[in-house]
Design a protein around this motif. Sequence first.
Motif, mmCIF file in Angstrom:
data_model
loop_
_atom_site.group_PDB
_atom_site.id
_atom_site.type_symbol
_atom_site.label_atom_id
_atom_site.label_comp_id
_atom_site.label_asym_id
_atom_site.label_seq_id
_atom_site.Cartn_x
_atom_site.Cartn_y
_atom_site.Cartn_z
ATOM 1 N N UNK A 26 -13.380 32.806 6.564
ATOM 2 C CA UNK A 26 -14.092 32.119 5.481
ATOM 3 C C UNK A 26 -15.343 32.900 5.087
ATOM 4 N N UNK A 27 -16.076 33.419 6.072
ATOM 5 C CA UNK A 27 -17.276 34.201 5.777
ATOM 6 C C UNK A 27 -16.926 35.466 5.012
ATOM 7 N N UNK A 28 -15.834 36.140 5.396
ATOM 8 C CA UNK A 28 -15.412 37.353 4.685
ATOM 9 C C UNK A 28 -15.009 37.029 3.252
ATOM 10 N N UNK A 29 -14.291 35.919 3.058
ATOM 11 C CA UNK A 29 -13.863 35.535 1.702
ATOM 12 C C UNK A 29 -15.071 35.211 0.832
ATOM 13 N N UNK A 30 -16.067 34.515 1.403
ATOM 14 C CA UNK A 30 -17.283 34.222 0.637
ATOM 15 C C UNK A 30 -17.980 35.510 0.239
ATOM 16 N N UNK A 131 -13.980 24.635 -3.385
ATOM 17 C CA UNK A 131 -12.778 23.961 -2.872
ATOM 18 C C UNK A 131 -12.314 24.586 -1.560
ATOM 19 N N UNK A 132 -12.336 25.939 -1.491
ATOM 20 C CA UNK A 132 -11.943 26.619 -0.250
ATOM 21 C C UNK A 132 -12.869 26.242 0.898
ATOM 22 N N UNK A 133 -14.169 26.206 0.606
ATOM 23 C CA UNK A 133 -15.136 25.863 1.655
ATOM 24 C C UNK A 133 -14.895 24.437 2.146
ATOM 25 N N UNK A 134 -14.620 23.528 1.202
ATOM 26 C CA UNK A 134 -14.359 22.134 1.582
ATOM 27 C C UNK A 134 -13.098 22.035 2.435
ATOM 28 N N UNK A 135 -12.059 22.755 2.017
ATOM 29 C CA UNK A 135 -10.801 22.743 2.780
ATOM 30 C C UNK A 135 -11.009 23.293 4.181
ATOM 31 N N UNK A 136 -11.738 24.407 4.269
ATOM 32 C CA UNK A 136 -11.959 25.013 5.587
ATOM 33 C C UNK A 136 -12.819 24.096 6.461
ATOM 34 N N UNK A 137 -13.784 23.424 5.831
ATOM 35 C CA UNK A 137 -14.618 22.511 6.599
ATOM 36 C C UNK A 137 -13.770 21.354 7.128
ATOM 37 N N UNK A 138 -12.877 20.832 6.275
ATOM 38 C CA UNK A 138 -11.997 19.739 6.717
ATOM 39 C C UNK A 138 -11.092 20.202 7.854
ATOM 40 N N UNK A 139 -10.541 21.421 7.703
ATOM 41 C CA UNK A 139 -9.671 21.955 8.754
ATOM 42 C C UNK A 139 -10.455 22.136 10.052
ATOM 43 N N UNK A 140 -11.693 22.616 9.935
ATOM 44 C CA UNK A 140 -12.524 22.815 11.121
ATOM 45 C C UNK A 140 -12.835 21.476 11.796
ATOM 46 N N UNK A 141 -13.127 20.455 10.984
ATOM 47 C CA UNK A 141 -13.416 19.137 11.552
ATOM 48 C C UNK A 141 -12.181 18.559 12.238
ATOM 49 N N UNK A 142 -11.011 18.759 11.612
ATOM 50 C CA UNK A 142 -9.772 18.263 12.221
ATOM 51 C C UNK A 142 -9.527 18.979 13.548
ATOM 52 N N UNK A 143 -9.768 20.289 13.574
ATOM 53 C CA UNK A 143 -9.577 21.068 14.801
ATOM 54 C C UNK A 143 -10.556 20.602 15.874
ATOM 55 N N UNK A 144 -11.804 20.314 15.467
ATOM 56 C CA UNK A 144 -12.805 19.822 16.428
ATOM 57 C C UNK A 144 -12.371 18.471 17.000
#
Length: 187
Positions: A26-30, A131-144
Amino acid sequence: ARNSVRTMEEELKRREETLAEHKRQAAEERERSSRRLRDAEDAAKAAEAKANQTYNEDITRLKEAHLQELEAVRYQASDSRQLEKLSSQVEQSVGSLKLMEVQLSERKHGVELTREAQLDARERLLKELANNATSMQSASQAEMSKLSGLLQAMDQLSRGMRSGQTQEAERLRAEQQRLVAQQEANN
């Protein structure tokens, strides 16, 4: 049971590594998106500056040429026919100037349209990044959440194993006492 704990620990470690990899990507894409956005903005600014400079230079040249033509015609005009010719040439020059001004205006309008298109592209890119950041944040929260559940399951398993070991130790101690008592009774 130990294999189960080890397997859960390995799964937890694998998920942590996956989460770290997602964050790195995500950091590289940003960074790439920011770079593309800066490049697009720089190109738009350069194109607009070039168009303005070209427009101003063309208008200045046209005005100078028109003034030179008028001066040349004035010196040549000595009778009425020359004045009529001068008048005709002035009208033609004015018409040419208007035509060139329209062409330059259209060129400038084209540059403005290009800039608008680039700004629209920038806006779409920013929305996509959000949108990508939101998706990645949701995925990260789900993984947590999954990792938290796995950790709780491991804690429960560990408590259960300790309780089982305590009971087994108590049973073995009682069995040893029984055997000692039986051996003493046999002697």
